[in-house]
Enzyme design. Structure first.
Site, short mmCIF file in Angstrom:
data_model
loop_
_atom_site.label_atom_id
_atom_site.label_comp_id
_atom_site.label_asym_id
_atom_site.label_seq_id
_atom_site.Cartn_x
_atom_site.Cartn_y
_atom_site.Cartn_z
N GLY A 1 9.76 -5.17 5.14
CA GLY A 1 8.89 -4.00 5.16
C GLY A 1 8.01 -4.02 3.94
N ASN A 2 6.90 -3.33 4.02
CA ASN A 2 6.02 -3.26 2.86
C ASN A 2 5.05 -2.10 3.03
OD1 ASN A 2 3.88 -4.65 4.60
ND2 ASN A 2 5.39 -6.29 4.38
N SER B 1 6.35 -9.82 -2.87
CA SER B 1 7.09 -10.48 -1.79
C SER B 1 8.53 -10.75 -2.21
CB SER B 1 6.39 -11.80 -1.46
OG SER B 1 7.05 -12.46 -0.43
N GLY B 2 9.47 -10.34 -1.36
CA GLY B 2 10.86 -10.79 -1.49
C GLY B 2 11.67 -10.27 -2.66
N SER C 1 3.20 -9.21 -1.18
CA SER C 1 3.77 -9.31 0.17
C SER C 1 2.94 -10.27 1.01
CB SER C 1 3.76 -7.92 0.80
OG SER C 1 3.93 -8.04 2.19
N SER C 2 3.61 -11.06 1.82
CA SER C 2 2.87 -12.03 2.65
C SER C 2 2.01 -11.34 3.70
CB SER C 2 3.84 -13.02 3.31
OG SER C 2 4.85 -12.30 3.98
N ASP C 3 2.26 -10.06 3.96
CA ASP C 3 1.43 -9.31 4.92
C ASP C 3 0.17 -8.72 4.27
OD1 ASP C 3 3.03 -9.68 7.21
OD2 ASP C 3 4.42 -8.15 6.51
N HIS D 1 4.35 -0.98 6.76
CA HIS D 1 4.80 -1.87 7.84
C HIS D 1 6.32 -1.98 7.76
CE1 HIS D 1 5.29 -5.24 10.46
NE2 HIS D 1 5.59 -6.09 9.50
N HIS E 1 10.05 -3.09 10.32
CA HIS E 1 10.59 -3.59 11.58
C HIS E 1 11.65 -2.60 12.05
CE1 HIS E 1 9.36 -8.10 11.02
NE2 HIS E 1 8.37 -7.27 10.74
N ASP F 1 2.48 16.25 17.53
CA ASP F 1 2.18 16.81 16.21
C ASP F 1 1.53 15.78 15.27
OD1 ASP F 1 3.04 19.41 16.62
OD2 ASP F 1 5.10 18.99 15.96
N HIS G 1 5.95 -8.14 17.58
CA HIS G 1 6.22 -8.12 16.14
C HIS G 1 6.84 -6.77 15.77
CE1 HIS G 1 4.35 -8.88 11.85
NE2 HIS G 1 5.59 -8.45 11.79
N TYR H 1 -1.78 25.32 11.29
CA TYR H 1 -0.35 25.20 11.04
C TYR H 1 -0.08 25.16 9.53
CZ TYR H 1 4.31 23.12 11.22
OH TYR H 1 5.65 22.86 11.06
ZN LIG Z 1 6.58 -7.84 9.99
#
Ligand SMILES: [Zn+2]
Length: 233
Positions: free
Chosen positions: A28-29, A45-46, A74-76, A95, A97, A120, A169, A227
């Site tokens: 996740g990132n 990353s990692g 991050s690789s993304d 992001h 999973h 909402d 993905h 609201y």
């Molecule tokens: Zn991913």
């Protein structure tokens, strides 16, 4: 150190994804952007979440050049940057999973709006991207993932539906800040889980009536929102 507040916001958005159970290991990132400077802060990353500190966030420009930071981003990152370039109104990307949203992404099925919890936050079903082509996968894969997301939103406001399922993905979410992007990732997972349950109770369940969907989204968002409490400046 550049962008101290943004670094803290991005770190907190990343930790929120962990606190809410959306992230397994380092899957996740989250990132955030300072639009005035054109600089992005993103998780490295990692690195295990329990060790993350604001100074570990990597600062890049919108072309992906590292401006400050010793760690690899991050690789993304190229996906996040493509979203910042094509959605000028957003200020954060998240992001994950997360289990149920990812299951829908794997099934390549848009998540219908079955109730007001969905309405909402999302003004329509959660869309799915097209599959990437072989050349897109073998080429600049993370950039092409971002481009596939942008193509889904050519004719709709990304802040009206601040989430997408990348086919095969997982989800990407966004918002006006990194915190809001993480919030949308949490709500998306909840909505995906409830949609799954709704269909398991009755596979013929019908989406919410359009007027009720509009009512719930528009009372919280946009010019005529009413609201919550009136904001005092
Ligand atoms: Zn991913």
């Amino acid at each position: 150190m550049l962008l101290k507040t943004l670094r803290e916001e991005v770190l907190d958005a990343n930790l929120e994804l962990v606190r809410r159970g959306l992230v397994l290991y380092t899957f996740g990132n989250a990132s955030g952007i300072d639009r005035s400077q054109g600089l992005v802060a993103i998780k490295p990353s990692g690195v295990p979440y329990e060790e993350l500190k604001p100074e570990h966030m990597v600062i890049t420009d919108l072309a992906g050049k590292i401006v400050e930071g010793n760690l690899r981003p991050s690789s993304d990152l190229p996906t996040h940057l493509e979203l910042y370039r094509c959605f000028p109104s957003i200020g954060g990307v998240a992001h994950t999973h997360s289990e149920f949203a990812t299951a829908w992404a794997q099934a390549e099925k848009p998540i219908p709006c079955f109730g007001t919890t969905h309405a909402d936050s999302f003004h329509g079903p959660i869309p799915v991207t097209a599959r990437l082509t072989t050349s897109e996968i073998e080429g600049d894969y993370e950039l092409e993932t971002g481009a596939a997301i942008c193509r889904v939103f050519l004719e709709q406001d990304p802040l009206a539906i601040p989430a997408v399922l990348v086919a095969g993905h997982a989800p990407f979410c966004w918002g006006t800040t990194a915190a809001e992007a993480a919030h949308h990732a949490v709500i998306l997972e909840y909505v995906a889980r409830m949609a799954t349950h709704t269909l398991s109770i009755d596979a013929e369940s019908r989406p919410l009536a359009r007027e009720l969907h509009d009512k719930h989204f528009l009372r919280k968002h946009g010019r005529n929102a009413y609201y919550g409490q009136v904001k005092t400046q």
